[in-house]
Structure formats: C-alpha cells, structure tokens
Design a protein around this motif. Sequence first.
Motif, mmCIF file in Angstrom:
data_model
loop_
_atom_site.group_PDB
_atom_site.id
_atom_site.type_symbol
_atom_site.label_atom_id
_atom_site.label_comp_id
_atom_site.label_asym_id
_atom_site.label_seq_id
_atom_site.Cartn_x
_atom_site.Cartn_y
_atom_site.Cartn_z
ATOM 1 N N TYR A 72 1.627 13.291 -4.024
ATOM 2 C CA TYR A 72 2.108 12.138 -4.812
ATOM 3 C C TYR A 72 0.932 11.534 -5.592
ATOM 4 C CZ TYR A 72 4.826 7.694 -5.285
ATOM 5 O OH TYR A 72 5.506 6.576 -5.723
ATOM 6 N N ARG A 111 8.013 9.483 6.574
ATOM 7 C CA ARG A 111 7.576 8.104 6.432
ATOM 8 C C ARG A 111 7.592 7.369 7.771
ATOM 9 N NH1 ARG A 111 5.036 4.757 2.728
ATOM 10 N NH2 ARG A 111 5.731 2.612 2.979
ATOM 11 N N GLN A 112 6.507 6.673 8.041
ATOM 12 C CA GLN A 112 6.444 5.855 9.250
ATOM 13 C C GLN A 112 6.281 4.400 8.860
ATOM 14 O OE1 GLN A 112 3.314 8.698 10.769
ATOM 15 N NE2 GLN A 112 4.266 8.129 12.718
ATOM 16 N N GLN A 113 6.981 3.555 9.573
ATOM 17 C CA GLN A 113 6.981 2.137 9.206
ATOM 18 C C GLN A 113 7.456 1.343 10.410
ATOM 19 O OE1 GLN A 113 6.533 1.186 5.517
ATOM 20 N NE2 GLN A 113 5.790 -0.509 6.732
ATOM 21 N N TRP A 155 -0.489 -0.002 -4.113
ATOM 22 C CA TRP A 155 0.485 0.824 -4.821
ATOM 23 C C TRP A 155 1.541 -0.051 -5.480
ATOM 24 C CZ3 TRP A 155 -0.876 5.864 -4.772
ATOM 25 C CH2 TRP A 155 0.030 6.823 -5.272
ATOM 26 N N TYR A 206 1.842 12.661 0.722
ATOM 27 C CA TYR A 206 1.026 11.636 0.064
ATOM 28 C C TYR A 206 -0.047 12.197 -0.868
ATOM 29 C CZ TYR A 206 3.484 8.333 3.061
ATOM 30 O OH TYR A 206 4.453 7.586 3.667
ATOM 31 N N GLU A 208 0.846 -1.193 0.000
ATOM 32 C CA GLU A 208 0.000 0.000 0.000
ATOM 33 C C GLU A 208 0.880 1.242 0.000
ATOM 34 O OE1 GLU A 208 -2.631 -0.590 3.333
ATOM 35 O OE2 GLU A 208 -3.619 -2.301 2.352
ATOM 36 N N LEU A 209 0.269 2.375 -0.356
ATOM 37 C CA LEU A 209 1.041 3.617 -0.442
ATOM 38 C C LEU A 209 1.805 3.903 0.847
ATOM 39 C CD1 LEU A 209 1.882 6.358 -1.605
ATOM 40 C CD2 LEU A 209 -0.394 7.226 -1.074
ATOM 41 N N HIS A 217 2.283 1.636 3.421
ATOM 42 C CA HIS A 217 2.690 0.441 4.156
ATOM 43 C C HIS A 217 3.265 -0.567 3.181
ATOM 44 C CE1 HIS A 217 0.019 2.098 7.225
ATOM 45 N NE2 HIS A 217 -0.825 2.295 6.216
ATOM 46 N N HIS A 251 9.326 4.100 -3.540
ATOM 47 C CA HIS A 251 8.889 5.383 -4.094
ATOM 48 C C HIS A 251 9.977 6.105 -4.883
ATOM 49 C CE1 HIS A 251 5.141 4.578 -2.360
ATOM 50 N NE2 HIS A 251 5.472 4.824 -1.120
#
Lengths: 660, 660
Positions: free
Chosen positions: B625, B307-309, A174, B622, A139-140, A142, B397
Amino acid sequence: MARERAKASFDVEAMTHFFAGGREKHECMQKAFRIVQRDPELTVQEGNFFDLTRDEHREFTMRQIKRAVELRNSLNDPQLSEAIFRALVLYSESFGMRMYVHELLFKSAINLFGDDEQKQAWQEDIAKCRVLGCFAMTELGHSSALRGLETTATYDQDRDEFVIDSPSLLATKWWIGMAGHTATHCVAICQTIVKDKNHGINWFIVPLRDPKTGRNAPGVVAGDIGAKAGRAGLDNGWIQFNHVRIPRKNMLSKWISLDPKTAVFTPAPNPAIMYGTLIPERLSISEGTHLIVGQALTIATRYGVVRQQGSNDEHIMDYQTHYVKLMPSISALYVVRVVGWILDAHWQQMSHFAQNDQAKYLARLADMHSVAAGVKATVTWFGSEILERCRRACGGHAYSAYNAIPGLIGDWGVTTTGAGDNIVLLQQTGRYLLNAVKDVYAGAKTQEGSVAYFNDAQDILARSTCPFQDARDWAHLDAIIDVLRWGVINKLAGIAQALGAGETYNNYQLQTTLVAELHTYAHMFSLFNDAVKGNSILEIPEPLCATFKQTGVLYGLEILVTHLATFLEEGYLNGDQAKAIRTMHLEQCRVLRDQAIPLVDVWAFPDFILKAPIGRADGDIYPAYMNTLRSAPGCFGPPAYYEQLVRPLVDPDMNGKSKL
Amino acid sequence: MARERAKASFDVEAMTHFFAGGREKHECMQKAFRIVQRDPELTVQEGNFFDLTRDEHREFTMRQIKRAVELRNSLNDPQLSEAIFRALVLYSESFGMRMYVHELLFKSAINLFGDDEQKQAWQEDIAKCRVLGCFAMTELGHSSALRGLETTATYDQDRDEFVIDSPSLLATKWWIGMAGHTATHCVAICQTIVKDKNHGINWFIVPLRDPKTGRNAPGVVAGDIGAKAGRAGLDNGWIQFNHVRIPRKNMLSKWISLDPKTAVFTPAPNPAIMYGTLIPERLSISEGTHLIVGQALTIATRYGVVRQQGSNDEHIMDYQTHYVKLMPSISALYVVRVVGWILDAHWQQMSHFAQNDQAKYLARLADMHSVAAGVKATVTWFGSEILERCRRACGGHAYSAYNAIPGLIGDWGVTTTGAGDNIVLLQQTGRYLLNAVKDVYAGAKTQEGSVAYFNDAQDILARSTCPFQDARDWAHLDAIIDVLRWGVINKLAGIAQALGAGETYNNYQLQTTLVAELHTYAHMFSLFNDAVKGNSILEIPEPLCATFKQTGVLYGLEILVTHLATFLEEGYLNGDQAKAIRTMHLEQCRVLRDQAIPLVDVWAFPDFILKAPIGRADGDIYPAYMNTLRSAPGCFGPPAYYEQLVRPLVDPDMNGKSKL
C-alpha cells in the motif's frame, strides 16, 4: 415548478431566513454568492467543474483559498468574508475540508489544549493563514483506538526538546488532510515519553515544510495520498517522522505540564480531556449533512417534479415509491439541522466551562462525547442512505458526473468511517449507556444529560406494552420517543443481564450498536420536540413550528418503521399498532409531498452551487443538460486514438473484409 | 492468512474448479491470466490503473479491444481466446461493457429479431469486430416506458427505405454505450410509421459513423456523454437522427414483415417479443455481480483477517459487527452465481424454442420476463448493499482509489437504474404476480414456472401461523421459502382485495414492490434448494453441497431478518420465532466466519485483477500500500502551484509577518 411553489403551506421567506440565521445573514449570503459566482479565481468559469483532473482540482482549491484569504484581508467586513467562505464551502467540499482542517481541527486543538501563551503565539498566524495547519491523528495501522497510536514524542531534557519519531511503517500518519502538499505545520498526537516512561497521548505542534520552498522539513517524509473516492481538491497525505526535534513549548500544555528542571510530567486531570477536540468535529456533521446531502436532495426533488414517465406521463414525484423515499429524507435534514444547532449551543456552553469552570466541563464531557459519537454515526449513515435514494431517484441521469450527485456521494463516503468509524463510535455510546443503566440499577447515581430518562428505567420497563392505541397518536413525537426509549431500556436490561451471566461482550456488539442508535434517535427527537414546543436553547419562530413538527414526526416515523421488528418481537407493539404506524408514515409522506419544492427551496442553494442541470431551480432541465454535454471536452469525435485503434478494425480497406 | 486458509472445511480446489466451470477451464483461465498480465496493451504496466484520466482510460480500453481481437484472430484457440476476454472483463468493467454492448446487446438483438438473411449478413462482421455495434434504446426523456420512446422510422415506399428521425430534444438517444466515439452502427428501437400509421416499436440497424474517419454519418449527430460516476473507459454517448436513410432490409424482421409492394405491415404475434433481448441482459447481472461485487468482497474479506484493531489487537473479522455483515454477503454471491447458471440454462432452452417452437417460447416469455426483472432488481440492490458493506469494512482505506473499491462502486451504481430501473422492474413483476393470483382465484388457469406455487394459494393462506416451532428448523431453506411464499400470497390477497374495493394502484406500489422482492427471493432460494438437493438442471458435485447449503441458509436468513416486521405484524411469525431466526442467523454467521478466506479464495481473482494492495492474497498489505502511494504521480511535492499560491501566504518574507 411554479405550480409546485404555489403549494407552499408555510412562509417560505421566513423559513429561508431561519435556515440562513436571519434576514440579514441571508442577504449577506446572497451578496457573497454574487461575488463568488463572478470571480474566476473562486469558481470555474470556463469548462466544467466536474472535468477537473486531480492536479487541476488541487490547484484550483488552493487558488480559492489564496483568493478568499486575500479578500478577507482586504474587505475588512467579517460578516461578508465569512459568507464568502461559506459560499465556497457550499461550492466545493475540497475547499471546505482544507479550511476545516486548518480552522477547525488545527486551530481548535490549539485552543482546547494550548495554554494562554501558546494560543496567543499562534492565533494571528492561523487567522491570516501565515501557517497552514493540519491534524495528524490517524496512522496507517491505527485509527479508532487512539491508545494504540505508535508515534512517539521523547523528551530530551538536555536540550529541552521533544524528538518526534514514527517507529514503524504502521505508525505512518495517514489520510492527514493538507499534509500531502501544502500544510506547513501539524498538530500530531503522540505517545509522550519522559525518562523512558510513557505518559500517554498528547498533542504537539510539529513543522512539516520549509515555507519558502514547500519542501519537507528535516526529518519529515511526507507525501500525497493520491487518488481517492472524492475530494480531489484536498491533498490528503501521509507523514513519517525521523528524529524531528521541536521545542518543549510545542507540546500543548493547557491540561498537562512538564517541568524542564526535574522532568516531572503532570498528567491531565481526566484522560478524556484528550478527546475534547473530537466533539466539535463530530458535531459539525450536522452542518456538513445539510451542505452535501441537502444539495443532492434539492437536485433529486426538483428532477422528481419535472421528470415525466409512465403511461399517463405522470410526474415521477407523484409515484408512491418515489415520494415515500424523498419526503422522509427531506424531513430528516430539517431535524438534523435543528438538532445540530442545539448541540452546537450546548458545546459553546461547555467550551465556556472549559475555560472557566473545569469541574463542570469534566462532569459533562462523557455525556457530550457519547451524544456527539452517536449523532455523528447515525446521521452519517442516514446521510449515505439519503444520497443513495437521491441517486436512484434520478435514474440514469445521476450517473452523469455533470449532475453533481456522483461527486457529492464521493465526497460524503468518508464521513461514515472517518472522524471515528461509525461502528466504533456506536460501541462507545453503547458502553456509556450500559454503564449509565447499571449505575441506575445500583442506585449509584442520578443520570443527567441525554440519559436523564434512565432514572425512570424501572417505570419504563414496567410497561410491557405500548399505551398508544389511537392511530392519531403516531402523529406526535412524544409517542415515537416513548417507543424508542422503551427499546433502549429493554435492550440494555437484556444485555446487562446476559453479560452479568458471563456472556462475552463480543456476542452483544450488534445489540449495543442498535441500542446506541435507538438512544441517539430518541435523544435527537427529544431535543427537536422541545424546540418545536418552544422549550429549548434554540428558538423556532412560532409560525414555522407546524412545518417543523411535520418533518419531525415524519422522520420519527421513518425510524420507527425501520425498527418495527425490534418492538414487535418483544411484544411492546402489536400488529395493529405496527400497521397504524405504517399508515401514518404513508399519510405524512403524502401530506408533505406537496411541500417538496418549498421545503428544499428554503435551503437556497443557487444553481451555480448545485452545478447540476437536472436540478435547475427553473425546472428547464433538458436543454441545459444537453448544452453541458455538448460543451464538455472531447464531446465530438473522432477521438485521437481513432486512426490507430479503431480504423484498423472497421475500415474495409484495412480489415480484410471481402469487398464483393 | 495461512492460518485462515487452513480452516477450510471443504475441498477448496474442487470448489475453485466448480466456479471456473471445470478443471480444464480453470487451467485455461490461469493461462489467460498469465498472457494478459504481461501484455502492455492489455494491462497497465507502468503507473496505476486508477490514475488514468478519462481520455487515457478510453484509449486504453480501445487498445485492449484491438489487441484482444487480434489475439483472437491469430491464436486460433477459441477456448483460450474466450478466457483472455474473460480475464479482461475481470480486469476492467469498461472493457467488459464495450464488448457486452457489441457482443451481447447488438449481436443478440440481431440474433433474436433478425431473420436468417440478416443474421447471416452481420454474423462474421460482428465476430471479427469489423463493425462495432451499439444498442440505442434509452432516450433523454424516456427510459423505463418503452412505449413512450419518440424516435421514428418512417417508411418511404418510393425508395423502399426507412427514414430515421429524432423528433425532439427528449428523443435524443442517451447513455448509449460506444455511441460516444467508436460504434460504427447501432440497433435503434423506433416507432415504426408506415403510411402514416404507427405500428409500434421495432428494431433497425442504423450506421453511425464513417469507418474510415470516425466522423458521424450523414444526418447523425452523436457525441460523448462525458464524465460519469464510473466506467471511464466506456464512451457512453448520445445520438440525434435527422432524416437518416436506411434500406428496408435494416429493419430486423424475424417476427414482423413489411411488403414493399403493398406497404402492408405485419406485426409480431405477441408484442412482448420486442422485450426478449432485455431478458439475457438482465440475467447477465448474476455474472456481473460475481465479477464486480465478488472482487470487492475478496478485498474486504482479506483486509478483515489482516487488520488488527482494538485493545487486544483483535483481527477485525472476529468482531461480531464485522462478520455479521460480510458472511451473509459472501453467501449471497454463492446463491446468486448458482441461480444465475440455472436461469441461463433456462434461457438457453427458451432461445432454442424461439427458433424451433415459437408457441412454447411465447408461452414461457411472460414468466421468464418477470423472473429476469425481479432477479435483476433484487440482486443489484443487494449488490449495492454489499459494496457499501465492503467499503465500510475497510474503514478509511476503502476511500483510497488505489484499493479498488471506489472504482467498483462507481462501475456498479448504474446497474440499479440501468437496464430497467429496479422500481419499474419490480412493478412489472408485481403486476404479473397480481394477475397470476387473480387467475388462480378465478380458477382460470394453472400456473407454471416461478408462480407454480400460486396454485396452492388457498392452502397457503389457510395457515395463519408459521408451523416451524423448533429453532433448528431455520437451518433449512424449506422453512425460509415457506415463510416468504406465505408473505407473497398474503400480501397479494390484500392488494387484490383493496384494488377490488376501488383503491388506486398508486397507493399500493410499495406493497407490490415488496411482494415482487419476496417472490423473487422465494424463487431464487427454491431454484438453489433444488440444485443443492441434486434436483436441478445444474449439477453441484455432492461433496460441495454441504457448503453450498450453508451459504443458501445464511443468505435466506439474512433476507428473513430484513423482512421480519412484515411477518410479525401479520402474526405469521411470533416473537419467539423471530428470536429463533435471529439466533440462527448469528450462529450461521459465526460458523461460516472460519470459512471466510476459503470461500473468497475459490473465486480465484489474481492480485493483478483486484489491483488493491489491502486485498493481497498473501496478506502482506501495508508495504504494498505504501509503495503504491510512493509511486503515484505527484506523490512528493512541492506541487507546481506552490510558488504561486502557497508561498505568498506562508513565507514570512512575503506575508507581512512581523519578524521580531
């Protein structure tokens, strides 16, 4: 070129057949190449492949697919059809990825997670491309952390349907290959909501498009991802779901079940099962490396023996700085291909267990997952390194798109971040290793698979210095594997101790990544070493073993040289041993230098596959290169804009220049 | 993003002004950005820059040039005009390269090699772009070894003309920027034949096109080089000369002369003079690195803090594996920019000497050549490494062309092989160092410039172990420079000894390359260290010195960590020192992590320059984008080919599927 070919120290024909999977397959492949090369729907006949625009490239790729499927349906010769598909994969990574998404990701998800009825229902449509499937995971917002995916599948018991939703912008699927324009269906990974309770991620088949019109199905908003670094022929896309209804039977139900009467959801016996489809995806990188990186290496190697430069017109391949970069790269591809075949065979066994002996499948899943993650990460990184070496080895001429290397680099880049970001994958492997070594120390469990050597952890650590003193020892993979394994156990002990003392994991990420790399290399070399010694699921013909051994040793030395500091600073290696390793590394490079052309020739990429004039098999590179440029569109000016944009500046009658 | 900006430990405005060259220049630049951003001839207003085709990109770039020249002529504000050009260079590397070829390579060749009359004759036409010049050096078969170039300029005494010829296919001038379609003239480097005698390479101005029509001039066959890895807006080309006649006065004659009466040719006082134009070309890479790599780093750094992950939704910049890659990269750009300014100032001094004190110019030329070669090679390699880190740091990305990084990588690639292949350049530096150290040992000469420390070679070598025992020592560039210099002298001594004992040079190429790298880093850090200490031609405002010092130390530690094995295996560093260096490296990364956003903000690239939604200054990445994709051409299907190529496969009414 003939002089180079005459230097072969091994049976080139036998090696060629080995790489092709046998003489018969090799000959079938040659037949397929002839068919593909002449077919205007399968290869670019007029103009240059590298001048295709994005729109042209996508249309051309779809044309290849339609034609290849028609050929497969009409030829009624599965072996030849497979060879034709393989030839097209070699010719175009975009073709390869479209088919890969459909035939590997989509199909194998259904095969791994679908029950018998589901497999039966979809099998023939997939085989005949009557559906075009894609794989909607990322996903965008994740990617690496599957648990964080947001897309939901909510059970509507009244209608016995699931309702698929993208609850936020970040939940947009995505990068999904073929979702941009052409896929009719996807398997989507979704959070499974039954009676307001989230039962975690599962796989659902969701229609994307009306097959008659190609328009988005009701509730689906899907579009193309646009311009990318490579793979212009592949319509990567994005998907948003807005109350898309699918029947319950579209939930893949081999491992899970949902009772429509009670709405009771029975989860999989092991949540790791959900990750099963990622293993073959990651293992496939060995073949992908051969296809993409192998082409670049063939081009760079041939250019290297033709190009002359320097005060005595030396062939550039004879410069130490040149062959020391290319020979370990070629060797790496020999190792990667062999290890890939072995791991594929292991996975075949496991797939068999998945159907017949689920306990065995589950018992091996964690180790296989760790191996696949580690191999995918280390091989794709090294592949990037090789491509960059190839680029630099061709000097400016690799800057021309017509010499293929820029396109191969563009196509390749995604492999280091896609299908699991390499850093994240190595963290997964690293954590697995950390747990395995803790189990050993706790006496909890005998380790099997890639970590079997962990059972000897105490003995390994007891040796504080490396026992190999003789320079010739480094001509054997055993010595190299020993050093790598010591490094793994030593580093893991250090990390375990630090974490035990309350240090935060984040401060040891670099170390766990390093451990995962060293372990993966140790495991790959170990599998390879066994195969060369005739002790493997993969049989290497005895006359070829000596050459394979050379490549294994050189790749091993390359890795050791890269990581020398790690072993020197821990005192496991001393300065003399380090110098002996470097000396042997250079010596093996020099020895293999003479085999450069034979070693790449056996991969048997025809010129029309490589597409690069500087990589021509006959070495007659310059006239072909010049002709390529002369026939490119717009080679000869003046350009359309000259009159309007250049002439006003430079024409003395227009630019106000004094005409004294 | 605001939280990140609040962490700044230095005066962001002061640092911004410093990078811009002062407050006034910064404000002028902002004005230029506003002009450029709104002008439809200067920036893409409709659609996306990254969707331009090759033809469109080349036309667009020429339109920018015409418009910028018109603005320059009409504004009558040199500072603002320069800022507009600079803004366009930031916006498009293709614009930058076209102007660079004309204004740096072509113009500076005439300024360096032309006599006063020649400079006078061409000056105004060049300034107003009434000629468009290019620089014809590289040939298809010859690049790095200038002496091997084949193109000839043969003197015809009867007509007092030179006749320019390409005697073979391999003599075709190749890669020549602007030669493809637009340049009206070139400076061509040719073998100078007078009375059947070859007097070596010299520079000649040769007309390429009829300015009225854009067609090739008589005897010239020139065409476009076609598709490339990057720089699609630049018409790289190839040129073949077939008896092209030019007047004698088109031979650039500052250092040489030819008497038309006697046909006596007087050569330059030092053949190295011919290479002079390559020095500013190579030094310009510092600025180029800032422009291209700095943009990618800005994008990746901003993405990293947004970005969070991960299981706790961590910002990915907080992962050790992440900031340990990006912080040394940012630091490197601080060092490279400062060193670039210092070397530019040195070159300005030398250019002054070239006009007024030729002995001084010649005395310094070899060292400057060695420095420029070394800096160009090491910086472009590290630049490639940074770009790859940026690419990986953005995950998938960065595979989207719309996030700019693929284009920056494509534009950058050529720098490692163009303007002198890095390996060849480092060999040149390496040989210079080898000769310098031999001179010292022979007591022949006191060394100056970058090799001044060679005078202490005996003392340096006398220390067989590194004196820095305290972990905090590694927070200072002095310690880092000490280790690097020891490595240089130690390796050079080893190479000199081996060659003295009859070993062949080719077997020591890797070592001379390594020595040249270590020396170049030592020299760069030394120049930087002096500047931070207020002891340099470049003045750094005192309040900024602490931050600069941090970046210098971190880049220095990064290089030391990369080369640890070299020092460990020679015993100069022991395991404890190595670990202390690694510990300090990690600590400095962690300390600077909080400065990530302020450190890239000061480079002041506006969003419209960066063009990457994931690199937006406000962090709201986001939606931008998503909008970029939705507005790209062909985002929403069905594609034109659907009816013909997809529907026959998937429509149940057409694919023979049973409709039970």
